[in-house]
Design a protein around this motif. Structure first.
Motif, PDB file in Angstrom:
ATOM      1  N   GLU A   8       0.833  -1.194   0.000  1.00  0.00           N
ATOM      2  CA  GLU A   8       0.000   0.000   0.000  1.00  0.00           C
ATOM      3  C   GLU A   8       0.874   1.254   0.000  1.00  0.00           C
ATOM      4  N   THR A  10       0.476   3.804   1.728  1.00  0.00           N
ATOM      5  CA  THR A  10       0.700   4.243   3.113  1.00  0.00           C
ATOM      6  C   THR A  10       1.935   3.576   3.718  1.00  0.00           C
ATOM      7  N   ASP A  13       4.899   5.434   2.191  1.00  0.00           N
ATOM      8  CA  ASP A  13       4.983   6.766   2.786  1.00  0.00           C
ATOM      9  C   ASP A  13       5.530   6.700   4.209  1.00  0.00           C
ATOM     10  N   SER A  14       5.098   5.704   4.970  1.00  0.00           N
ATOM     11  CA  SER A  14       5.552   5.542   6.346  1.00  0.00           C
ATOM     12  C   SER A  14       7.053   5.252   6.391  1.00  0.00           C
TER      13      SER A  14
END
Length: 133
Positions: A8, A10, A13-14
């Motif tokens: 994902e 996310t 990005d994390s």
């Protein structure tokens, strides 16, 4: 892709945020670090995606028992602060052991793939003929 693994945005990005936070603590920016490594942001994203995919593929094969955590803590008790929260330390140790085992499993998996693959390299050689005048 064959394993049906999807990373994902996310997650990517994390991971980028974690990298940026570590670099800022060292007085650097991500862009500067990438430039020093000769990498682009897209290459970083591709690397993170590959790493996360490999982690997910081997995750079901990797586990850490309570006994392994306890043994590690006993063997390394001199390195833990005396006032450390035991429950928190156990979780931290478990995550470290999972990470280590996961990396070892990824390396073994990649080696297995390399050993079982058949790669043929084709190289075109051009010769130059110099004539004498």
């Amino acid at each position: 892709k064959n394993a049906g693994i999807k990373i994902e945005q996310t997650e990517i990005d994390s991971e980028i945020k974690n990298i940026e936070d570590r670099l800022v603590a060292q007085g650097m920016t991500l862009d500067t670090a990438l430039q020093q490594q000769g990498m682009t942001r897209q290459q970083l994203i591709d690397d993170i995606t590959l790493q996360k995919s490999a982690e997910k593929i081997v995750a079901e094969k990797v586990s850490v028992t309570d006994e392994e955590v306890q043994k590690y803590m006993e063997d390394n008790k001199d390195f833990f602060p005396a006032d450390a929260d035991l429950a928190q330390m156990k979780e931290t140790v478990k995550q470290q052991l999972l990470s280590t085992k996961g990396n070892e499993a990824i390396q073994a998996w990649v080696q297995e793939l390399q050993d079982s693959s058949k790669v043929i390299y084709l190289k075109e050689y051009k010769t130059s003929v110099s004539g004498s005048n």
